[in-house]
Design a protein around this motif. Sequence first.
Motif, mmCIF file in Angstrom:
data_model
loop_
_atom_site.group_PDB
_atom_site.id
_atom_site.type_symbol
_atom_site.label_atom_id
_atom_site.label_comp_id
_atom_site.label_asym_id
_atom_site.label_seq_id
_atom_site.Cartn_x
_atom_site.Cartn_y
_atom_site.Cartn_z
ATOM 1 N N ALA A 1 0.684 -1.178 -0.125
ATOM 2 C CA ALA A 1 -0.109 0.047 0.034
ATOM 3 C C ALA A 1 0.801 1.290 -0.119
ATOM 4 C CB ALA A 1 -0.931 0.035 1.192
ATOM 5 N N ARG A 2 1.823 1.230 0.790
ATOM 6 C CA ARG A 2 3.071 2.266 0.789
ATOM 7 C C ARG A 2 3.425 2.497 -0.700
ATOM 8 N NH1 ARG A 2 8.111 3.601 1.377
ATOM 9 N NH2 ARG A 2 8.799 1.508 1.183
ATOM 10 N N SER B 1 2.217 1.782 -3.465
ATOM 11 C CA SER B 1 1.155 2.183 -4.459
ATOM 12 C C SER B 1 0.782 3.665 -4.240
ATOM 13 C CB SER B 1 -0.266 1.432 -4.121
ATOM 14 O OG SER B 1 -1.129 2.007 -4.782
ATOM 15 N N ARG B 2 0.963 4.228 -3.039
ATOM 16 C CA ARG B 2 0.765 5.602 -2.740
ATOM 17 C C ARG B 2 1.898 6.503 -3.323
ATOM 18 N NH1 ARG B 2 -1.100 3.639 2.481
ATOM 19 N NH2 ARG B 2 0.920 4.102 3.331
ATOM 20 N N LEU B 3 2.971 5.954 -3.020
ATOM 21 C CA LEU B 3 4.094 6.943 -3.721
ATOM 22 C C LEU B 3 4.110 6.566 -5.199
ATOM 23 C CD1 LEU B 3 6.949 5.146 -1.432
ATOM 24 C CD2 LEU B 3 5.938 7.586 -1.466
ATOM 25 N N LYS C 1 1.439 6.534 -7.158
ATOM 26 C CA LYS C 1 0.301 7.465 -7.386
ATOM 27 C C LYS C 1 0.800 9.056 -7.162
ATOM 28 C CE LYS C 1 -4.434 8.491 -6.429
ATOM 29 N NZ LYS C 1 -5.738 8.093 -5.302
ATOM 30 N N LYS C 2 1.518 9.109 -6.126
ATOM 31 C CA LYS C 2 1.809 10.507 -6.096
ATOM 32 C C LYS C 2 2.847 10.947 -7.175
ATOM 33 C CE LYS C 2 4.179 13.592 -2.314
ATOM 34 N NZ LYS C 2 4.672 13.621 -0.982
#
Length: 361
Positions: free
Chosen positions: A89-90, A92-94, A96-97
């Motif tokens: 999840a971490r 994936s967030r990176l 996306k950002k």
Amino acid sequence: MSSPSTELAALRRMSIFEPYPPISMWGDAFQGDASPNTDSSSIFQVDARLDNKSEYISHKSREPSRSDQEAYRPSDKTQRRLAQNREAARKSRLRKKAYVQQLESSRLKLAQLEQELERTRHKGLYIGVASDGNHYGLSANINPGITAFEMEYGHWVEEQNRQICELRNALQAHITDIELRILVESGLNHYYNLFRMKADVAKADVFYLISGMWRTSTERFFQWIGGFRPSELLNILMPQIEPLTDQQVIDVCNLRQSSQQAEDALSQGIDKLQQTLVQSLTEDQLISGSYQSQMAAAVEKLDAVESFVNQADHLRQQTMQQMYRILTTRQAARALLALGEYFHRLRALSSLWTARPREPA
């Protein structure tokens, strides 16, 4: 006379001193049907055992057994799976950002290229007009004030795109109102700087400014005296800053009404100036020697055009300041973001219009 011991014996025989009842009899009196043979020492022992047992039970309830702990303890496999999910999840967030930042950077570069192309096209057109107008007394050289303005305006658009991106990220990150107020005031000062730049170039060539040659074709279509109409801009921003309180709605409506009245007055002044110029240019055309005087009078009247442009920009600035006083900090931030997005889309629409496919003649 009898001795004291003899009297004491006599009193005992008469039962004058009854012995105190034993403690067990008092207990029988208060216990009712309880057994009279209950021993107090045995009661104390039972109570002590009960106290010890209650402490043991409470201690046992507070501390679960080792078997219970092992039952509720997640297995190593489960822990590894949870850690892997958190790490995925971490990442994936990176990703996306980074993707969003790449999109914003690409959009800013595209807007910069569009602006450079538009400025180049306008500069070439202006050079052509100046060269063709030499026999009217026009100079073939570009006005240095116009050249400086075009460079400043190009940097202004780049800075506006950067501020739009920063403001959007700030609203999504839910920063504090103090930090957001700094960004809002910086955005307002950026527009005030544009009005100052326009006032400088108006002194160099007010007709270049009022014609909108420094803007894209779609922006010129909506232009009013060198810029946007404040009242129409309020209509665009209203849906973006709702919900509003009742007092805010009243204040915005009053501001829109006063802006429309000021716009009407300036438009009537421009129309009156045009009529006056037409009259001064057409009267006494057949009179010999009146040409020079007519041109001189017309040039004096044209000085009023610069005043109209400055008054229009002053009205725009006053409208933005009043809106900032009416709205909350976050509402003002959303309004600035919507304003910047609106102008950006107008420029993008102009680029699409220029690059549209055309049918062969």
